[in-house]
Write a protein that holds these residues in place. Sequence first.
Motif, PDB file in Angstrom:
ATOM      1  N   ARG A 292      -7.453 -10.422  10.669  1.00  0.00           N
ATOM      2  CA  ARG A 292      -6.640  -9.855  11.749  1.00  0.00           C
ATOM      3  C   ARG A 292      -5.304  -9.341  11.214  1.00  0.00           C
ATOM      4  N   CYS A 293      -5.229  -9.072   9.924  1.00  0.00           N
ATOM      5  CA  CYS A 293      -3.993  -8.558   9.325  1.00  0.00           C
ATOM      6  C   CYS A 293      -4.290  -7.312   8.518  1.00  0.00           C
ATOM      7  N   MET A 294      -3.331  -6.378   8.514  1.00  0.00           N
ATOM      8  CA  MET A 294      -3.486  -5.138   7.753  1.00  0.00           C
ATOM      9  C   MET A 294      -2.123  -4.699   7.224  1.00  0.00           C
ATOM     10  N   PHE A 295      -2.053  -4.410   5.931  1.00  0.00           N
ATOM     11  CA  PHE A 295      -0.819  -3.873   5.372  1.00  0.00           C
ATOM     12  C   PHE A 295      -0.598  -2.458   5.883  1.00  0.00           C
ATOM     13  N   GLU A 296       0.660  -2.100   6.150  1.00  0.00           N
ATOM     14  CA  GLU A 296       1.038  -0.784   6.693  1.00  0.00           C
ATOM     15  C   GLU A 296       2.290  -0.287   5.993  1.00  0.00           C
ATOM     16  N   SER A 297       2.416   1.034   5.831  1.00  0.00           N
ATOM     17  CA  SER A 297       3.589   1.580   5.131  1.00  0.00           C
ATOM     18  C   SER A 297       4.775   1.834   6.051  1.00  0.00           C
ATOM     19  N   ASN A 298       4.508   2.225   7.294  1.00  0.00           N
ATOM     20  CA  ASN A 298       5.575   2.680   8.205  1.00  0.00           C
ATOM     21  C   ASN A 298       6.397   3.810   7.597  1.00  0.00           C
ATOM     22  N   PHE A 299       5.767   4.692   6.845  1.00  0.00           N
ATOM     23  CA  PHE A 299       6.467   5.852   6.290  1.00  0.00           C
ATOM     24  C   PHE A 299       6.465   7.003   7.296  1.00  0.00           C
ATOM     25  N   PRO A 300       7.486   7.846   7.303  1.00  0.00           N
ATOM     26  CA  PRO A 300       8.614   7.857   6.368  1.00  0.00           C
ATOM     27  C   PRO A 300       9.793   6.985   6.790  1.00  0.00           C
ATOM     28  N   VAL A 301       9.661   6.221   7.882  1.00  0.00           N
ATOM     29  CA  VAL A 301      10.788   5.412   8.341  1.00  0.00           C
ATOM     30  C   VAL A 301      11.302   4.502   7.231  1.00  0.00           C
ATOM     31  N   ASP A 302      10.387   3.795   6.566  1.00  0.00           N
ATOM     32  CA  ASP A 302      10.803   2.839   5.543  1.00  0.00           C
ATOM     33  C   ASP A 302      11.122   3.487   4.203  1.00  0.00           C
ATOM     34  N   LYS A 303      10.930   4.784   4.120  1.00  0.00           N
ATOM     35  CA  LYS A 303      11.173   5.478   2.857  1.00  0.00           C
ATOM     36  C   LYS A 303      12.641   5.485   2.473  1.00  0.00           C
ATOM     37  N   GLY A 304      13.535   5.212   3.406  1.00  0.00           N
ATOM     38  CA  GLY A 304      14.945   5.112   3.071  1.00  0.00           C
ATOM     39  C   GLY A 304      15.262   3.889   2.239  1.00  0.00           C
ATOM     40  N   SER A 305      14.295   2.955   2.118  1.00  0.00           N
ATOM     41  CA  SER A 305      14.544   1.699   1.412  1.00  0.00           C
ATOM     42  C   SER A 305      13.748   1.538   0.122  1.00  0.00           C
ATOM     43  N   TYR A 306      12.638   2.261  -0.016  1.00  0.00           N
ATOM     44  CA  TYR A 306      11.810   2.133  -1.224  1.00  0.00           C
ATOM     45  C   TYR A 306      10.748   3.218  -1.199  1.00  0.00           C
ATOM     46  N   SER A 307      10.143   3.447  -2.343  1.00  0.00           N
ATOM     47  CA  SER A 307       9.127   4.492  -2.447  1.00  0.00           C
ATOM     48  C   SER A 307       7.746   3.946  -2.086  1.00  0.00           C
ATOM     49  N   TYR A 308       6.857   4.860  -1.797  1.00  0.00           N
ATOM     50  CA  TYR A 308       5.514   4.528  -1.323  1.00  0.00           C
ATOM     51  C   TYR A 308       4.731   3.708  -2.355  1.00  0.00           C
ATOM     52  N   GLY A 309       4.743   4.156  -3.593  1.00  0.00           N
ATOM     53  CA  GLY A 309       4.000   3.450  -4.633  1.00  0.00           C
ATOM     54  C   GLY A 309       4.518   2.047  -4.871  1.00  0.00           C
ATOM     55  N   VAL A 310       5.829   1.873  -4.851  1.00  0.00           N
ATOM     56  CA  VAL A 310       6.429   0.549  -5.042  1.00  0.00           C
ATOM     57  C   VAL A 310       6.051  -0.365  -3.883  1.00  0.00           C
ATOM     58  N   PHE A 311       6.028   0.180  -2.675  1.00  0.00           N
ATOM     59  CA  PHE A 311       5.634  -0.623  -1.507  1.00  0.00           C
ATOM     60  C   PHE A 311       4.242  -1.201  -1.694  1.00  0.00           C
ATOM     61  N   TRP A 312       3.281  -0.370  -2.051  1.00  0.00           N
ATOM     62  CA  TRP A 312       1.913  -0.879  -2.187  1.00  0.00           C
ATOM     63  C   TRP A 312       1.783  -1.842  -3.350  1.00  0.00           C
ATOM     64  N   ASN A 313       2.565  -1.672  -4.401  1.00  0.00           N
ATOM     65  CA  ASN A 313       2.564  -2.676  -5.469  1.00  0.00           C
ATOM     66  C   ASN A 313       3.031  -4.022  -4.935  1.00  0.00           C
ATOM     67  N   ALA A 314       4.067  -4.011  -4.106  1.00  0.00           N
ATOM     68  CA  ALA A 314       4.562  -5.255  -3.523  1.00  0.00           C
ATOM     69  C   ALA A 314       3.476  -5.919  -2.681  1.00  0.00           C
ATOM     70  N   CYS A 315       2.764  -5.128  -1.885  1.00  0.00           N
ATOM     71  CA  CYS A 315       1.690  -5.683  -1.056  1.00  0.00           C
ATOM     72  C   CYS A 315       0.605  -6.309  -1.925  1.00  0.00           C
ATOM     73  N   LYS A 316       0.245  -5.634  -2.998  1.00  0.00           N
ATOM     74  CA  LYS A 316      -0.807  -6.155  -3.876  1.00  0.00           C
ATOM     75  C   LYS A 316      -0.363  -7.435  -4.565  1.00  0.00           C
ATOM     76  N   LYS A 317       0.903  -7.535  -4.904  1.00  0.00           N
ATOM     77  CA  LYS A 317       1.417  -8.772  -5.500  1.00  0.00           C
ATOM     78  C   LYS A 317       1.431  -9.895  -4.476  1.00  0.00           C
ATOM     79  N   LEU A 318       1.758  -9.575  -3.234  1.00  0.00           N
ATOM     80  CA  LEU A 318       1.750 -10.587  -2.181  1.00  0.00           C
ATOM     81  C   LEU A 318       0.339 -11.104  -1.917  1.00  0.00           C
ATOM     82  N   ALA A 319      -0.652 -10.266  -2.148  1.00  0.00           N
ATOM     83  CA  ALA A 319      -2.044 -10.647  -1.896  1.00  0.00           C
ATOM     84  C   ALA A 319      -2.764 -11.114  -3.154  1.00  0.00           C
ATOM     85  N   ALA A 320      -2.011 -11.373  -4.199  1.00  0.00           N
ATOM     86  CA  ALA A 320      -2.632 -11.700  -5.488  1.00  0.00           C
ATOM     87  C   ALA A 320      -3.515 -12.937  -5.421  1.00  0.00           C
ATOM     88  N   GLY A 321      -3.154 -13.898  -4.570  1.00  0.00           N
ATOM     89  CA  GLY A 321      -3.935 -15.125  -4.485  1.00  0.00           C
ATOM     90  C   GLY A 321      -5.081 -15.072  -3.509  1.00  0.00           C
TER      91      GLY A 321
END
Length: 344
Positions: A292-321
């Motif tokens: 019941r969970c899904m990662f989302e970018s919320n771009f371009p709203v969140d683009k003022g804080s980080y880039s798209y590729g970096v965001f998905w890397n963060a998500c993948k690190k959070l889901a590493a386990g």
Amino acid sequence: MSSPNSHYAAVREEWLARHREAPVDPDLPIIDPHHHLWDRPGWRYLLPELLADTGQGHTIIATVFVQCRAMHRADGPEAMQPIGETEFANGVAAMSASGLYGPIRACAGIVSHANLTLGAAVRPVLEAHIAAGNGRFRGIRHITSWDEDESLITPGYATPRDILYREEFRAGFAQLAPLGLSFDAWLYHPQIPDLTALARAFPETPIVLDHVGGPLGIKAYAGKRDAVFAEWRAAMAELATCPNVSVKLGGLGMRINGFGFEERVEPPDSDTLAAAWKPYINSTIELFGAARCMFESNFPVDKGSYSYGVFWNACKKLAAGASAEERHALFSGTASRFYRLGLA
């Protein structure tokens, strides 16, 4: 580019370009279930800009366009003007489906706006959206974010505190399930109990909570992260008892969340993002389950804080386990099932 307000940080391409990362697990299929497209003064984010972001090395197989008042009709009845947004997004989807822009299927699902306070009279609006979506229209978002501090309310979306309880809103909400439509909920963490009450009143209506429930971190909420987290988590635990509710994991790059990524001299890397978000993401997955969970970018709203590729890397690190099955759900499976995309 864009002018910052209480929600959005200005997009600075030159600042974002100062930090790039190689994609983690680049072959993992991703459906981005929450992005916007618009053409605003000083801020254009249309298909070319989306493709530039989704082309940063991750395998984005499809996206879902979510309501943002883009291309509303200028003429006709006010209630029907949001149909223009579905027509616009469907046009972008048709362009993408041609294959001329690569394998991605942008706007494979479309979420637009209909004024639910119209009550039962909103049904013709919903039916017009369905017709305009050419099989891609999936549901509506009626923004209900509210706070005593009016500067925190989503610009242009003034709403009463008790809107989710009002008879006319619920009469409109009751039209969704019979038409096979879902509801995207955007509100702030103190309002999560209101959504729980709504979800229990309409157990047959699929609901997805945007942006991890909008934990606030500025103005009256500044310096109170531990207290806010405790309140947020307790409310999320109660909401999780509603099986018709899913959650989008993202949207934490807005000013209102108070992380201050946009104020840094250098743009944040994925480790920084993952560390800041870990309590919220881990708690949500623990409470709702990956299904019941899904990662989302919320771009371009969140683009003022980080880039798209970096965001998905963060998500993948959070889901590493997570297990392979859980990772599939978090990055594509849940989004495909909730929005009925048939892609994962």
